[in-house]
Design a protein around this motif. Structure first.
Motif, PDB file in Angstrom:
ATOM      1  N   PRO A   1       0.834  -1.206   0.000  1.00  0.00           N
ATOM      2  CA  PRO A   1       0.000   0.000   0.000  1.00  0.00           C
ATOM      3  C   PRO A   1       0.869   1.257   0.000  1.00  0.00           C
ATOM      4  N   PRO A   2       0.297   2.402  -0.397  1.00  0.00           N
ATOM      5  CA  PRO A   2       1.090   3.644  -0.413  1.00  0.00           C
ATOM      6  C   PRO A   2       1.643   3.958   0.980  1.00  0.00           C
ATOM      7  N   GLY A   3       2.851   4.472   1.021  1.00  0.00           N
ATOM      8  CA  GLY A   3       3.452   4.810   2.314  1.00  0.00           C
ATOM      9  C   GLY A   3       4.189   3.659   2.953  1.00  0.00           C
ATOM     10  N   CYS A   4       4.050   2.456   2.364  1.00  0.00           N
ATOM     11  CA  CYS A   4       4.808   1.299   2.867  1.00  0.00           C
ATOM     12  C   CYS A   4       5.963   1.033   1.913  1.00  0.00           C
ATOM     13  N   HIS A   5       7.128   0.818   2.475  1.00  0.00           N
ATOM     14  CA  HIS A   5       8.334   0.666   1.667  1.00  0.00           C
ATOM     15  C   HIS A   5       9.004  -0.661   1.969  1.00  0.00           C
ATOM     16  N   MET A   6       9.357  -1.375   0.895  1.00  0.00           N
ATOM     17  CA  MET A   6      10.113  -2.606   1.060  1.00  0.00           C
ATOM     18  C   MET A   6      11.575  -2.197   1.218  1.00  0.00           C
ATOM     19  N   ILE A   7      12.057  -2.221   2.436  1.00  0.00           N
ATOM     20  CA  ILE A   7      13.405  -1.707   2.638  1.00  0.00           C
ATOM     21  C   ILE A   7      14.450  -2.817   2.649  1.00  0.00           C
ATOM     22  N   CYS A   8      14.002  -4.049   2.877  1.00  0.00           N
ATOM     23  CA  CYS A   8      14.987  -5.121   3.014  1.00  0.00           C
ATOM     24  C   CYS A   8      14.455  -6.383   2.343  1.00  0.00           C
ATOM     25  N   ASP A   9      15.221  -6.881   1.394  1.00  0.00           N
ATOM     26  CA  ASP A   9      14.872  -8.069   0.618  1.00  0.00           C
ATOM     27  C   ASP A   9      15.812  -9.170   1.103  1.00  0.00           C
TER      28      ASP A   9
ATOM     29  N   ALA B   1      19.751  -5.313  -9.485  1.00  0.00           N
ATOM     30  CA  ALA B   1      20.425  -4.245 -10.238  1.00  0.00           C
ATOM     31  C   ALA B   1      19.658  -2.919 -10.249  1.00  0.00           C
ATOM     32  N   ASP B   2      18.330  -2.984 -10.334  1.00  0.00           N
ATOM     33  CA  ASP B   2      17.561  -1.739 -10.503  1.00  0.00           C
ATOM     34  C   ASP B   2      16.911  -1.249  -9.221  1.00  0.00           C
ATOM     35  N   ALA B   3      17.179  -1.921  -8.114  1.00  0.00           N
ATOM     36  CA  ALA B   3      16.409  -1.642  -6.902  1.00  0.00           C
ATOM     37  C   ALA B   3      17.130  -0.683  -5.973  1.00  0.00           C
ATOM     38  N   THR B   4      16.347  -0.010  -5.124  1.00  0.00           N
ATOM     39  CA  THR B   4      16.897   0.713  -3.989  1.00  0.00           C
ATOM     40  C   THR B   4      16.404  -0.013  -2.748  1.00  0.00           C
ATOM     41  N   LYS B   5      17.287  -0.762  -2.104  1.00  0.00           N
ATOM     42  CA  LYS B   5      16.888  -1.604  -0.980  1.00  0.00           C
ATOM     43  C   LYS B   5      18.135  -2.154  -0.299  1.00  0.00           C
ATOM     44  N   LEU B   6      17.927  -2.681   0.894  1.00  0.00           N
ATOM     45  CA  LEU B   6      18.950  -3.501   1.505  1.00  0.00           C
ATOM     46  C   LEU B   6      18.709  -4.927   1.027  1.00  0.00           C
ATOM     47  N   ALA B   7      19.765  -5.637   0.708  1.00  0.00           N
ATOM     48  CA  ALA B   7      19.634  -7.044   0.321  1.00  0.00           C
ATOM     49  C   ALA B   7      20.454  -7.880   1.290  1.00  0.00           C
ATOM     50  N   LEU B   8      19.841  -8.932   1.798  1.00  0.00           N
ATOM     51  CA  LEU B   8      20.520  -9.831   2.727  1.00  0.00           C
ATOM     52  C   LEU B   8      20.366 -11.264   2.236  1.00  0.00           C
ATOM     53  N   VAL B   9      21.413 -12.050   2.408  1.00  0.00           N
ATOM     54  CA  VAL B   9      21.332 -13.490   2.158  1.00  0.00           C
ATOM     55  C   VAL B   9      21.812 -14.199   3.414  1.00  0.00           C
ATOM     56  N   PHE B  10      21.015 -15.163   3.865  1.00  0.00           N
ATOM     57  CA  PHE B  10      21.444 -16.031   4.954  1.00  0.00           C
ATOM     58  C   PHE B  10      21.777 -17.400   4.377  1.00  0.00           C
ATOM     59  N   GLY B  11      22.846 -18.000   4.861  1.00  0.00           N
ATOM     60  CA  GLY B  11      23.239 -19.342   4.434  1.00  0.00           C
ATOM     61  C   GLY B  11      23.550 -20.205   5.644  1.00  0.00           C
ATOM     62  N   ARG B  12      23.800 -21.491   5.350  1.00  0.00           N
ATOM     63  CA  ARG B  12      24.112 -22.455   6.425  1.00  0.00           C
ATOM     64  C   ARG B  12      23.120 -22.312   7.576  1.00  0.00           C
ATOM     65  N   ILE B  13      21.853 -22.363   7.190  1.00  0.00           N
ATOM     66  CA  ILE B  13      20.764 -22.016   8.101  1.00  0.00           C
ATOM     67  C   ILE B  13      20.772 -22.873   9.374  1.00  0.00           C
ATOM     68  N   ASP B  14      21.050 -24.186   9.225  1.00  0.00           N
ATOM     69  CA  ASP B  14      21.011 -25.033  10.434  1.00  0.00           C
ATOM     70  C   ASP B  14      22.407 -25.467  10.879  1.00  0.00           C
ATOM     71  N   ASP B  15      23.427 -24.704  10.475  1.00  0.00           N
ATOM     72  CA  ASP B  15      24.793 -25.035  10.894  1.00  0.00           C
ATOM     73  C   ASP B  15      24.937 -24.833  12.402  1.00  0.00           C
ATOM     74  N   PRO B  16      25.571 -25.790  13.094  1.00  0.00           N
ATOM     75  CA  PRO B  16      25.698 -25.624  14.552  1.00  0.00           C
ATOM     76  C   PRO B  16      26.459 -24.363  14.968  1.00  0.00           C
ATOM     77  N   THR B  17      27.332 -23.849  14.102  1.00  0.00           N
ATOM     78  CA  THR B  17      28.050 -22.620  14.460  1.00  0.00           C
ATOM     79  C   THR B  17      27.225 -21.366  14.151  1.00  0.00           C
ATOM     80  N   GLY B  18      26.011 -21.552  13.682  1.00  0.00           N
ATOM     81  CA  GLY B  18      25.136 -20.415  13.435  1.00  0.00           C
ATOM     82  C   GLY B  18      25.084 -20.059  11.966  1.00  0.00           C
ATOM     83  N   PRO B  19      24.037 -19.384  11.542  1.00  0.00           N
ATOM     84  CA  PRO B  19      23.917 -19.043  10.124  1.00  0.00           C
ATOM     85  C   PRO B  19      24.910 -17.961   9.712  1.00  0.00           C
ATOM     86  N   GLU B  20      25.205 -17.949   8.416  1.00  0.00           N
ATOM     87  CA  GLU B  20      26.014 -16.872   7.839  1.00  0.00           C
ATOM     88  C   GLU B  20      25.081 -15.816   7.263  1.00  0.00           C
ATOM     89  N   MET B  21      25.570 -14.575   7.225  1.00  0.00           N
ATOM     90  CA  MET B  21      24.793 -13.516   6.577  1.00  0.00           C
ATOM     91  C   MET B  21      25.724 -12.636   5.753  1.00  0.00           C
TER      92      MET B  21
END
Ligand SMILES: [Zn+2]
Length: 217
Positions: free
Chosen positions: A144-152, A172-192
């Motif tokens: 909706p208007p006034g709501c911004h997707m700030i983090c993908d 490429a064309d976006a204005t946003k923060l982009a995050l990727v998490f990996g090794r989701i269930d790794d015992p040492t914790g996820p990567e970001m």
């Protein structure tokens, strides 16, 4: 007049480029910096700066190395990359990781949305069309208007966290923060891994965008 062609003139009006005066103020550059949304460029004696504004973001970033030629202009000024929305509450990070864990062995995605009126953050999980351990197709939600997707945000499931060529094309064309998490269930914790996508560039974040984290990684 800088451009004769009306379409070219409209582009230059929408994305202006101003020399920095050698002294005194520049109302045009100040208007660019004070805008709710938009972007343009300032040419200083030291570099060319992208000035980009969103309701949630104030970004002034040099896009050139220092200029060797003598320009009789003022300095472009210090860089800044400020989240005007503030840091994202840490509980959203935890809720996303729960969601990514539940989706294993497949990848999954989430969006962090910010409401300009209430200044509240919320978490949206998109409709997934196809998910595998190495591939994800989802629909970007309409806000909706006034709501911004700030983090993908998306997970790489049990694989490492990194930005793939597909991620680069998507961002490429976006204005946003982009995050990727990996090794989701790794015992040492996820990567970001994280980046700010703006002006066609991928910029490093100086710190984690979440409250309570001290480092970008
Ligand atoms: Zn990815």
């Amino acid at each position: 007049m800088i451009a004769e062609d009306p379409t070219a003139a409209a582009v230059l009006a929408a994305v202006p480029c101003y020399p920095v005066p050698p002294f005194g103020r520049s109302p045009a550059i100040e208007a660019l910096r004070a805008a709710r949304a938009g972007h343009g460029f300032a040419i200083g004696c030291d570099n060319v700066m992208l000035i980009l504004r969103r309701p949630w973001l104030a970004l002034d970033v040099p896009i050139t190395a220092s200029i060797a030629a003598y320009l009789p202009y003022g300095a472009a000024g210090p860089p800044r990359a400020d989240l005007l929305c503030g840091l994202i509450p840490h509980e959203h990070r935890a809720a996303m990781l729960d969601h990514f864990r539940a989706a294993l062995p497949n990848e999954a995605a989430a969006f962090i949305v910010w409401d300009e009126a209430t200044r509240e953050f919320s978490l949206i999980f998109p409709t997934i069309d196809e998910a595998t351990p190495s591939r994800l197709i989802y629909r970007t939600p309409v806000l909706p208007p006034g709501c911004h997707m700030i983090c993908d945000v998306h997970s790489h499931a049990r694989a490492r966290a990194f930005f793939s060529a597909t991620d680069d094309a998507d961002d490429a064309d976006a204005t946003k923060l982009a995050l990727v998490f990996g090794r989701i269930d790794d015992p040492t914790g996820p990567e970001m891994v994280s980046r700010l996508c703006a002006g066609g560039m991928f910029l490093p974040l100086p710190r984690s965008p979440f409250t309570g984290d001290h480092y970008a990684n």
